[in-house]
Design a protein around this motif. Structure first.
Motif, PDB file in Angstrom:
ATOM      1  N   LYS A  48       0.869  -1.364   0.005  1.00  0.00           N
ATOM      2  CA  LYS A  48       0.081  -0.033   0.426  1.00  0.00           C
ATOM      3  C   LYS A  48       0.948   1.679   0.409  1.00  0.00           C
ATOM      4  O   LYS A  48       0.638   2.128  -0.925  1.00  0.00           O
ATOM      5  N   ARG A  49       2.239   1.371   0.808  1.00  0.00           N
ATOM      6  CA  ARG A  49       2.693   2.286   0.866  1.00  0.00           C
ATOM      7  C   ARG A  49       3.594   2.717  -0.412  1.00  0.00           C
ATOM      8  O   ARG A  49       3.468   3.390  -1.035  1.00  0.00           O
ATOM      9  N   THR A  50       3.902   1.706  -0.762  1.00  0.00           N
ATOM     10  CA  THR A  50       4.646   1.722  -2.269  1.00  0.00           C
ATOM     11  C   THR A  50       3.585   1.893  -3.106  1.00  0.00           C
ATOM     12  O   THR A  50       4.383   3.031  -3.890  1.00  0.00           O
ATOM     13  N   ALA A  73       5.404   3.600 -14.299  1.00  0.00           N
ATOM     14  CA  ALA A  73       4.411   3.879 -12.756  1.00  0.00           C
ATOM     15  C   ALA A  73       3.035   3.217 -12.896  1.00  0.00           C
ATOM     16  O   ALA A  73       2.715   2.784 -11.627  1.00  0.00           O
ATOM     17  N   VAL A  74       2.466   3.754 -13.736  1.00  0.00           N
ATOM     18  CA  VAL A  74       0.912   3.437 -13.961  1.00  0.00           C
ATOM     19  C   VAL A  74       1.354   1.800 -13.201  1.00  0.00           C
ATOM     20  O   VAL A  74      -0.023   1.664 -12.593  1.00  0.00           O
ATOM     21  N   SER A  75       1.457   1.103 -14.535  1.00  0.00           N
ATOM     22  CA  SER A  75       1.346   0.361 -14.910  1.00  0.00           C
ATOM     23  C   SER A  75       2.377  -0.363 -13.887  1.00  0.00           C
ATOM     24  O   SER A  75       0.803  -1.464 -12.522  1.00  0.00           O
ATOM     25  N   LEU A  87       8.288  -5.012 -10.507  1.00  0.00           N
ATOM     26  CA  LEU A  87       8.692  -3.943 -10.892  1.00  0.00           C
ATOM     27  C   LEU A  87       9.413  -3.355 -10.604  1.00  0.00           C
ATOM     28  O   LEU A  87       9.523  -2.392 -10.934  1.00  0.00           O
ATOM     29  N   LYS A  88       9.355  -3.944  -9.105  1.00  0.00           N
ATOM     30  CA  LYS A  88      10.316  -2.883  -8.392  1.00  0.00           C
ATOM     31  C   LYS A  88      11.487  -2.705  -8.508  1.00  0.00           C
ATOM     32  O   LYS A  88      11.407  -1.237  -8.732  1.00  0.00           O
ATOM     33  N   GLU A  89      12.560  -2.944  -9.238  1.00  0.00           N
ATOM     34  CA  GLU A  89      13.922  -3.028  -9.702  1.00  0.00           C
ATOM     35  C   GLU A  89      14.482  -2.211 -10.874  1.00  0.00           C
ATOM     36  O   GLU A  89      14.835  -1.192 -10.431  1.00  0.00           O
ATOM     37  N   THR A  90      13.029  -2.003 -11.645  1.00  0.00           N
ATOM     38  CA  THR A  90      12.567  -1.535 -12.665  1.00  0.00           C
ATOM     39  C   THR A  90      12.475  -0.002 -12.458  1.00  0.00           C
ATOM     40  O   THR A  90      13.654   1.344 -12.580  1.00  0.00           O
ATOM     41  N   PHE A  91      11.523   0.160 -11.027  1.00  0.00           N
ATOM     42  CA  PHE A  91      11.832   1.585 -10.878  1.00  0.00           C
ATOM     43  C   PHE A  91      12.680   2.155  -9.917  1.00  0.00           C
ATOM     44  O   PHE A  91      12.423   3.112 -10.392  1.00  0.00           O
TER      45      PHE A  91
END
Length: 105
Positions: A48-50, A73-75, A87-91
């Protein structure tokens, strides 16, 4: 790979250099803090926070001319709502890119 730029800020300011600098200062102040908060929430697996932080940062991506990163970011935000952080590493790499760019301003 897209690179951050100030085109939108310059258009928005219509030549008002004081406005541009205020906008840039806000980015320089907020982005490192948001990056730190993001990394912390990812470590804690707080989806949620992420997601909230991705939502907050995605508008800055648009402002910095990063339309493809904005779409990612939307995805990612939608995926986080489903507890999918693939997608955390990409972001994180996107955050690194804009943080590094802001340090050059």
């Amino acid at each position: 790979m897209q690179q951050p730029n100030l085109v939108y800020i310059k258009e928005l300011s219509a030549g008002d250099l004081a406005f541009e600098q205020k906008f840039i200062n806000v980015l320089k102040e907020e982005i490192p803090l948001e990056k730190e908060e993001y990394l912390k929430s990812v470590r804690e697996q707080n989806f949620k926070r992420t997601g909230d932080l991705v939502h907050k940062v995605k508008h800055k991506l648009s402002i910095l001319g990063l339309t493809e990163d904005y779409k990612l970011a939307v995805s990612f935000e939608a995926a986080l709502n489903e507890k999918d952080d693939a997608l955390k590493e990409t972001f994180s790499a996107i955050l690194d890119k804009i943080d590094t760019y802001c340090k050059t301003l």
